[in-house]
Design a protein around this motif. Structure first.
Motif, PDB file in Angstrom:
ATOM      1  N   ILE A 268     -63.846 -27.126 -60.090  1.00 41.70           N
ATOM      2  CA  ILE A 268     -65.013 -27.366 -59.266  1.00 41.70           C
ATOM      3  C   ILE A 268     -64.171 -28.814 -58.502  1.00 41.70           C
ATOM      4  N   SER A 269     -63.383 -29.872 -59.293  1.00 43.13           N
ATOM      5  CA  SER A 269     -62.685 -30.530 -58.565  1.00 43.13           C
ATOM      6  C   SER A 269     -61.760 -30.170 -56.828  1.00 43.13           C
ATOM      7  N   ILE A 270     -61.104 -29.122 -57.587  1.00 42.01           N
ATOM      8  CA  ILE A 270     -60.114 -28.368 -56.522  1.00 42.01           C
ATOM      9  C   ILE A 270     -61.427 -28.147 -55.353  1.00 42.01           C
TER      10      ILE A 270
ATOM     11  N   LYS B  45     -66.673 -35.111 -57.531  1.00 39.35           N
ATOM     12  CA  LYS B  45     -66.459 -36.559 -56.518  1.00 39.35           C
ATOM     13  C   LYS B  45     -64.864 -37.024 -56.973  1.00 39.35           C
ATOM     14  N   ASN B  46     -64.314 -36.826 -57.195  1.00 40.11           N
ATOM     15  CA  ASN B  46     -63.143 -36.847 -57.838  1.00 40.11           C
ATOM     16  C   ASN B  46     -61.696 -35.850 -57.486  1.00 40.11           C
ATOM     17  N   PRO B  47     -60.580 -36.335 -57.592  1.00 43.04           N
ATOM     18  CA  PRO B  47     -59.847 -35.422 -57.485  1.00 43.04           C
ATOM     19  C   PRO B  47     -59.200 -34.238 -58.693  1.00 43.04           C
ATOM     20  N   PRO B  48     -58.583 -33.717 -58.933  1.00 46.12           N
ATOM     21  CA  PRO B  48     -58.289 -33.068 -59.735  1.00 46.12           C
ATOM     22  C   PRO B  48     -58.255 -33.329 -60.633  1.00 46.12           C
ATOM     23  N   ILE B  49     -56.916 -33.963 -61.013  1.00 46.24           N
ATOM     24  CA  ILE B  49     -56.157 -34.399 -62.623  1.00 46.24           C
ATOM     25  C   ILE B  49     -57.555 -35.455 -63.466  1.00 46.24           C
TER      26      ILE B  49
ATOM     27  N   GLY C  38     -66.739 -43.434 -63.783  1.00 48.52           N
ATOM     28  CA  GLY C  38     -67.055 -41.989 -63.537  1.00 48.52           C
ATOM     29  C   GLY C  38     -68.036 -42.567 -62.568  1.00 48.52           C
ATOM     30  N   CYS C  39     -68.422 -43.393 -62.406  1.00 48.05           N
ATOM     31  CA  CYS C  39     -69.673 -44.313 -61.034  1.00 48.05           C
ATOM     32  C   CYS C  39     -69.440 -43.826 -60.421  1.00 48.05           C
ATOM     33  N   GLY C  40     -70.004 -43.058 -59.038  1.00 43.38           N
ATOM     34  CA  GLY C  40     -69.696 -42.549 -57.872  1.00 43.38           C
ATOM     35  C   GLY C  40     -70.211 -44.110 -57.455  1.00 43.38           C
TER      36      GLY C  40
END
Lengths: 322, 315
Positions: A56-58, A121-125, A209-211
């Protein structure tokens, strides 16, 4: 690297999906009849969660915002199908005892929750490790629950007999026992948290984790950070409002007193802007001060019932901003 | 002119204390308890002693751990222990009786805030806990005196029962439930002392009777109905458990609704359920919906127009 460790710690301890977020209660209560079931369910979910978070992140920049939830479900469902086929092939007994709860991982709210609130909302790793952390936290919780229920309920520990079966309290293997044990574990967890808070350690729930966007955040309610963000937003708005209004106030205050009576009766005043509804106290105070002066000067004001005063306020402000 | 000095309310105090009420209940349970010992032998007494001792000790220990005031002297723990013992078969292993008693006090009562705050009858909560945990031991009614199934189980299997024995009490069953006469003597004691009134028991038993006439499968058959009235825990439940002050609705209307609900549930469990008995499950189910009943039967305060009050109450 630090971020990865932080994600793992967050998933297992700080935001443990079962004990802190109380997500995914259905599998938690239903399959933890034995330690091995809990462990199996936890690891299965962990695998799906990590992989779905990663993908999902990708894909997060490709997925259209409006259909993101169906897209998440398709991604999650593909992984669940794969995992189920693997379980059927290599761990048929576990697959048998988990039964319907394996396909139900598709709609597990932990997975959708992490997809929505982190992976999208965040990068894959970091997303991958967020998934692993959350999955391990879930596994940890389910295994603990399973160990307690199996031990009290049938006197075994991962299938090894500890005391004779006739002393097992069967209710702990059945559904009510799940509630008992879960409640006790959450109580213990809260007790420890209170102790830690008493010692002055930071136990606030939300990590990185908070956007910073509380709209649509499932954890906004009761989130300490949400309150701070809201306060900060309020302050920003009020600062913006404060400056222009102060300038005008000085000019307007003289004119206002004369126009007082007119402004109260006239209904042609422009509507208040929505942003103004969040007025700061400082502004209100000033106005109430003004009002006192005004009311002492004009007779008509004194006779007005109290309910009209707020509307007076609004109209006055609207005029001032013209 | 000096104003008369008025103390803060309440101005009228009843002589009844928790201790006195509990003592009356214990006294009222004595006939059934005595008959249980006579019927099942001295082991019944041991079961009772274990239950009462465990409930009292659990309450003291919990109060010590949580640093609360020890309130054993209100005798509610003794009543819980006694009621639980009367709800157990005489052959139950003593450690199971002790476990159930500890569960009743610690989980059902104290964790929800102690006496007056528990939402479920502790003795019945513990009985159901034991019934689910140890189904074999809890339904094993074979003793030296009697062997075989309870009359209700026989009825369910379609056999005939001796109604006279059921009313007198010389039948298999739990320690306190077998003798209808002994239980009714206790009920009369409580009614005369004003500890309970007839609203819940009467509406409960009448509803149950009506239900059995329509759905019992035997129509208006006096022997069948009498067997269902005197068999199982109906009398014990209706007079001693459903009327528990803490877990019953507060208003008169609510209590009658509660009784009707219990009657229907008991009937459903006995006729359509897998087991022959249903009183204990019916009552703890009822306990769970008491807050709902209370919410819909709030009494109208004096001097207020009822229709306006209801409108105001809903919004």
């Amino acid at each position: 690297m630090k971020r990865i460790a932080e994600r793992l710690y967050n998933g297992i301890i700080k935001e443990n999906p079962t004990f802190v977020l109380t997500l995914g209660m259905c599998p938690t209560l239903a399959v933890t009849t034995s330690a091995i079931n809990g462990l199996g369910m936890g690891l299965t979910t962990c695998a799906v969660l990590a992989l779905s978070n990663l993908f999902i992140s990708i894909l997060r920049k490709v997925l259209p915002d409006k259909v993101r939830i169906p897209a998440f479900i398709v991604i999650v469902a593909s992984f669940v199908t794969m995992v189920q086929l693997l379980l059927e092939a290599y761990l048929p007994s576990l697959n048998q005892s988990l039964g319907i709860y394996i396909p139900l991982i598709v709609v597990n709210c932990i997975i959708l929750g992490r997809a929505e609130s982190y992976a999208y909302k965040n990068p894959p790793i970091p997303s991958l490790f967020d998934g692993i952390g959350m999955g391990l936290g879930f596994t940890f919780a389910l295994t603990i629950l399973g160990i307690f229920r199996e031990f009290i309920g049938s006197g075994t520990f991962f299938g090894n007999r500890v005391f004779p079966e006739e002393y097992g309290v069967t209710i702990f293997v059945l559904a009510p026992g799940a509630f008992f044990v879960l409640a006790m574990l959450v109580a213990i967890q809260n007790y420890i948290k209170d102790k830690m808070e008493a010692k002055g350690k930071d136990t606030s729930k939300i990590g990185s984790g908070c956007g910073m966007n509380c709209m649509g955040c499932p954890e906004a309610k009761g989130c300490s950070k949400a309150e701070k963000i809201k306060e900060a937003e309020d302050n920003d708005e009020s600062e913006e409002e404060e400056k222009p209004s102060e300038d005008k106030e000085k000019k307007a205050s003289a004119a206002e007193e004369k126009e007082e009576v007119k402004s109260e009766t006239s209904s042609d005043e422009p509507e208040k802007e929505p942003a103004e509804e969040e007025d700061t106290e400082a502004e209100d105070d000033k106005e109430s001060d003004e009002e006192k002066e005004e009311s002492s000067e004009s007779d008509s004001d004194d006779k007005k019932p109290a309910q009209n005063k707020p509307s007076n306020n609004k109209k006055k402000k609207g005029k001032r901003r013209k | 002119m000096s104003l008369p000095k008025v103390s803060s309310n309440p101005h009228i105090r009843s002589a009844a204390t928790t201790q006195l009420i509990m003592l009356t209940v214990i006294l009222a349970l004595m006939p059934a308890f005595g008959y249980g010992i006579y019927n099942f032998g001295i082991r019944a007494l041991f079961v009772c002693i274990v239950c009462v001792a465990t409930t009292v000790i659990s309450e003291v220990v919990f109060a010590l751990i949580t640093k609360k005031k020890i309130r054993v002297d209100d005798l509610s723990a003794v009543v819980t222990g006694l009621l639980l013992a009367l709800n157990l078969p005489v052959s139950i292993p003593l450690w199971q009786a002790a476990l159930g008693s500890a569960f009743a006090i610690i989980v059902v009562k104290e964790l929800f805030g102690g006496l007056g705050k528990n939402f479920m009858n502790p003795a019945l909560g513990a009985r159901c806990f034991l019934l689910i945990s140890f189904p074999v031991a809890m339904t094993n009614f074979e003793t030296d005196c009697y062997t075989g199934a309870t009359p209700l189980a026989l009825l369910k299997a379609g056999e005939t029962v001796n109604v006279k024995n059921m009313i007198l009490g010389s039948i298999p069953g739990t320690i306190g439930e077998t003798s209808m006469i002994a239980l009714l003597i206790g009920a009369v004691i409580m009614l005369l002392c004003g500890v309970i009134d007839l609203k819940i028991p009467a509406s409960y038993i009448l509803t149950f009777l009506v239900f059995m006439i329509f759905f019992g499968g035997h129509g208006f058959d006096p022997a069948f109905l009498a067997a269902h009235l005197s068999g199982g825990g109906l009398m014990l439940g209706a007079f001693f458990m459903a009327t528990d002050y803490v877990t019953r609705p507060t208003s008169a209307k609510g209590q009658i609704i509660f009784g009707i609900f219990l009657g229907i549930l008991t009937g459903i469990f006995r006729v359509f359920g897998p087991s022959a008995e249903g009183v204990s499950y019916a009552i703890i189910f009822g306990n769970c919906i008491v807050p709902l009943i209370d919410k819909f039967t709030v009494p109208v305060p004096f001097g207020i127009n009822p229709s306006e009050f209801r409108k105001g109450g809903k919004s």
